[in-house]
Design a protein around this motif. Structure first.
Motif, PDB file in Angstrom:
ATOM      1  N   PRO A 103       5.823   8.444  -9.528  1.00  0.00           N
ATOM      2  CA  PRO A 103       5.660   9.619  -8.668  1.00  0.00           C
ATOM      3  C   PRO A 103       4.876   9.334  -7.385  1.00  0.00           C
ATOM      4  CG  PRO A 103       4.155   9.754 -10.498  1.00  0.00           C
ATOM      5  CD  PRO A 103       4.955   8.494 -10.694  1.00  0.00           C
ATOM      6  N   SER A 104       4.341   8.123  -7.236  1.00  0.00           N
ATOM      7  CA  SER A 104       3.622   7.776  -6.010  1.00  0.00           C
ATOM      8  C   SER A 104       3.791   6.287  -5.749  1.00  0.00           C
ATOM      9  CB  SER A 104       2.130   8.138  -6.120  1.00  0.00           C
ATOM     10  OG  SER A 104       1.504   7.371  -7.129  1.00  0.00           O
ATOM     11  N   ALA A 105       3.558   5.914  -4.506  1.00  0.00           N
ATOM     12  CA  ALA A 105       3.667   4.513  -4.096  1.00  0.00           C
ATOM     13  C   ALA A 105       2.883   4.366  -2.795  1.00  0.00           C
ATOM     14  CB  ALA A 105       5.121   4.111  -3.890  1.00  0.00           C
ATOM     15  N   PRO A 106       2.434   3.149  -2.497  1.00  0.00           N
ATOM     16  CA  PRO A 106       1.704   2.968  -1.236  1.00  0.00           C
ATOM     17  C   PRO A 106       2.601   3.265  -0.033  1.00  0.00           C
ATOM     18  CG  PRO A 106       1.735   0.927  -2.536  1.00  0.00           C
ATOM     19  CD  PRO A 106       2.573   1.918  -3.249  1.00  0.00           C
ATOM     20  N   ARG A 107       1.987   3.862   0.989  1.00  0.00           N
ATOM     21  CA  ARG A 107       2.688   4.161   2.248  1.00  0.00           C
ATOM     22  C   ARG A 107       1.770   3.830   3.397  1.00  0.00           C
ATOM     23  NH1 ARG A 107       6.690   8.968   1.712  1.00  0.00           N
ATOM     24  NH2 ARG A 107       6.649   9.381  -0.477  1.00  0.00           N
ATOM     25  N   PRO A 108       1.966   2.784   4.110  1.00  0.00           N
ATOM     26  CA  PRO A 108       2.851   1.657   3.849  1.00  0.00           C
ATOM     27  C   PRO A 108       2.237   0.736   2.796  1.00  0.00           C
ATOM     28  CG  PRO A 108       1.608   1.196   5.822  1.00  0.00           C
ATOM     29  CD  PRO A 108       1.229   2.591   5.364  1.00  0.00           C
ATOM     30  N   THR A 109       3.018  -0.201   2.326  1.00  0.00           N
ATOM     31  CA  THR A 109       2.519  -1.181   1.365  1.00  0.00           C
ATOM     32  C   THR A 109       1.423  -2.004   2.038  1.00  0.00           C
ATOM     33  OG1 THR A 109       4.738  -1.316   0.453  1.00  0.00           O
ATOM     34  CG2 THR A 109       3.208  -3.048  -0.190  1.00  0.00           C
ATOM     35  N   GLY A 110       0.361  -2.276   1.310  1.00  0.00           N
ATOM     36  CA  GLY A 110      -0.689  -3.151   1.831  1.00  0.00           C
ATOM     37  C   GLY A 110      -1.959  -2.423   2.227  1.00  0.00           C
ATOM     38  N   PRO A 111      -2.776  -3.072   3.042  1.00  0.00           N
ATOM     39  CA  PRO A 111      -4.107  -2.543   3.351  1.00  0.00           C
ATOM     40  C   PRO A 111      -4.106  -1.269   4.186  1.00  0.00           C
ATOM     41  CG  PRO A 111      -3.665  -4.495   4.672  1.00  0.00           C
ATOM     42  CD  PRO A 111      -2.530  -4.361   3.685  1.00  0.00           C
ATOM     43  N   ASP A 112      -2.978  -0.886   4.756  1.00  0.00           N
ATOM     44  CA  ASP A 112      -2.917   0.327   5.571  1.00  0.00           C
ATOM     45  C   ASP A 112      -2.376   1.530   4.799  1.00  0.00           C
ATOM     46  OD1 ASP A 112      -3.898  -1.068   7.810  1.00  0.00           O
ATOM     47  OD2 ASP A 112      -1.883  -1.786   8.289  1.00  0.00           O
ATOM     48  N   ASN A 113      -2.302   1.428   3.457  1.00  0.00           N
ATOM     49  CA  ASN A 113      -1.796   2.522   2.629  1.00  0.00           C
ATOM     50  C   ASN A 113      -2.522   3.826   2.958  1.00  0.00           C
ATOM     51  OD1 ASN A 113      -0.723   4.092   0.476  1.00  0.00           O
ATOM     52  ND2 ASN A 113      -2.479   3.541  -0.782  1.00  0.00           N
TER      53      ASN A 113
END
Length: 177
Positions: A103-113
């Motif tokens: 139901p969730s994921a990093p946005r964007p992937t990486g240190p700027d999530n």
């Protein structure tokens, strides 16, 4: 005049040289290869890895660390909707008829999530098709909850916690590592 033997002088020089502050070469970079898994998030595929599971059978099946203490992170059954915890749900199909749904994921992937709801710790919710209902692709949390509301599926909350960091999200970027 006092005489000093050559081996003694050589030993002293080596001792002093060994104490110098010459920089050491960095250790070689070591890597581990982990299986990359696919999941659904909002109708799009993402990639994740699994490293730890609180259930011994599932840990054995997946070949990952069995971590009983992860079960302590389970969200209590009496926690109301929207309760803030460090664990999110993951929808799993125990018969493996389709990919899991996050139901969730990093946005964007990486240190700027920027997705503050994302957590790599997931509490397993098993999705079971109701008798007489035709299985179909459910590729988002919204689709699963809609199917539950219509009686097509039933959800079984478990106390199984898995550590599954998303390494490539819908933005297509992977972790740089």
């Amino acid at each position: 005049m006092r005489r000093v033997s050559v081996p003694l002088v050589l030993a002293a020089v080596l001792l002093v040289a060994g104490c110098s502050t010459l920089p050491e070469a960095p250790p070689p970079k070591r890597e581990v290869t982990l299986p990359l898994n696919l999941a659904w998030f909002e109708g799009r595929q993402i990639e994740y890895i699994t490293t730890d599971v609180s259930d011994p059978g599932m840990a054995r099946e997946l070949g990952v660390n069995y971590v009983p203490r992860l079960a302590e992170a389970a969200v209590p059954a009496d926690a109301g909707p929207g309760a803030r915890t460090g664990v999110d749900r993951v929808y799993m199909f125990p018969d493996k008829e389709q990919l899991v749904v996050f139901p969730s994921a990093p946005r964007p992937t990486g240190p700027d999530n920027q997705d503050r709801s994302y957590s790599p710790l997931w509490q397993a919710m098993f999705v079971h098709w109701s008798a007489g209902r035709t299985p179909r692709l459910l590729n988002s949390e919204e689709a699963i909850l809609d199917a539950q509301e219509k009686g097509d599926v039933r959800l079984a909350r478990t106390l199984i916690i898995v550590n599954c960091p998303v390494v490539r999200s819908v933005d297509g970027r992977g972790l740089a590592g």
